[in-house]
Design an enzyme around this catalytic site. Sequence first.
Site, mmCIF file in Angstrom:
data_model
loop_
_atom_site.group_PDB
_atom_site.id
_atom_site.type_symbol
_atom_site.label_atom_id
_atom_site.label_comp_id
_atom_site.label_asym_id
_atom_site.label_seq_id
_atom_site.Cartn_x
_atom_site.Cartn_y
_atom_site.Cartn_z
ATOM 1 N N LYS A 1 -0.425 -19.310 45.172
ATOM 2 C CA LYS A 1 -0.892 -20.196 44.547
ATOM 3 C C LYS A 1 -1.344 -19.685 43.603
ATOM 4 O O LYS A 1 -2.414 -18.784 43.833
ATOM 5 C CB LYS A 1 -1.640 -21.192 45.688
ATOM 6 C CG LYS A 1 -0.843 -21.934 46.742
ATOM 7 C CD LYS A 1 -1.596 -22.500 48.082
ATOM 8 C CE LYS A 1 -2.055 -24.084 47.076
ATOM 9 N NZ LYS A 1 -3.239 -24.690 48.206
HETATM 10 O O1 G3P Z 1 -3.903 -27.986 49.422
HETATM 11 C C1 G3P Z 1 -5.527 -28.354 48.574
HETATM 12 C C2 G3P Z 1 -6.269 -29.192 49.636
HETATM 13 O O2 G3P Z 1 -6.339 -28.069 50.720
HETATM 14 C C3 G3P Z 1 -7.252 -29.432 49.580
HETATM 15 O O3 G3P Z 1 -7.297 -30.239 50.319
HETATM 16 O O4 G3P Z 1 -9.546 -32.316 51.044
HETATM 17 O O5 G3P Z 1 -10.245 -29.619 50.023
HETATM 18 O O6 G3P Z 1 -9.572 -32.254 48.840
HETATM 19 P P1 G3P Z 1 -9.561 -31.148 49.952
#
Ligand code: G3P
Length: 227
Positions: free
Chosen positions: A86
């Site tokens: 990633k």
């Molecule tokens: O996969 C991306 C994710 O982990 C980000 O999520 O909930 O931190 O915006 P969030």
Amino acid sequence: MEYLLDTANLEEIKYFNEKFPIVGVTTNPTIIANEKGDYKKIINSILEIIGTEKMLHVQVLGRDAETIIKEAGLLKETLKGNLYIKIPVSDEGLKAMAVLKKKGFNITATGILTSQQIVFAAQAGADYMAPYVNRADNIGGDGVRVVSEAYEILSRNKDNKAKILGASYKNVKQVHDSILAGAEAVTVGSDVLKQMIYHPYTDWSIDKFESDWGKVYGNGKNLLDIL
Ligand code: G3P
């Protein structure tokens, strides 16, 4: 359609890997840091649970292409699995993606907030592009629209194989709408993933099957007792 689990929590990974048809696990530095453990141990334990066929998306930390490329090389060398590197979308990130793609790495572009970032990452060689749907919504944007616009643009190229991997979800509607908008894959945290199959009327129906059956064939009996 591909569903992935967005966590590094081993208990959650064990549960969903066994019960849900997930095709992989995605992590990022925040998700791993939340587990507060030894980095290598966490990653290797995830691989032990999901095996070498399901995808494991692991993120680099470097800010410049040279460091990103070195980190990717080390990850590939150290970890035996179906690895996706990633890389956040930035100028240096795009440069690293192009180099790594030529070397045969699997790449997931991440940290995405706009449809153009998706398209540029696909051009640079990413296999998956991860728009942060909820984070876009949080700042007055429209995460699902980011997905649908990028899908429309990418669809003009008949040879395009790069997939939109919707990410950053806080509710089932965001996931469902992303899928309808063209996301070929989504990565979802355990709470929302569980909610994806929940319906109280389904639970009610399962209870009713059991009690109707029980009245005639005996409570607590199943087909193993009858056939
Ligand atoms: O996969 C991306 C994710 O982990 C980000 O999520 O909930 O931190 O915006 P969030």
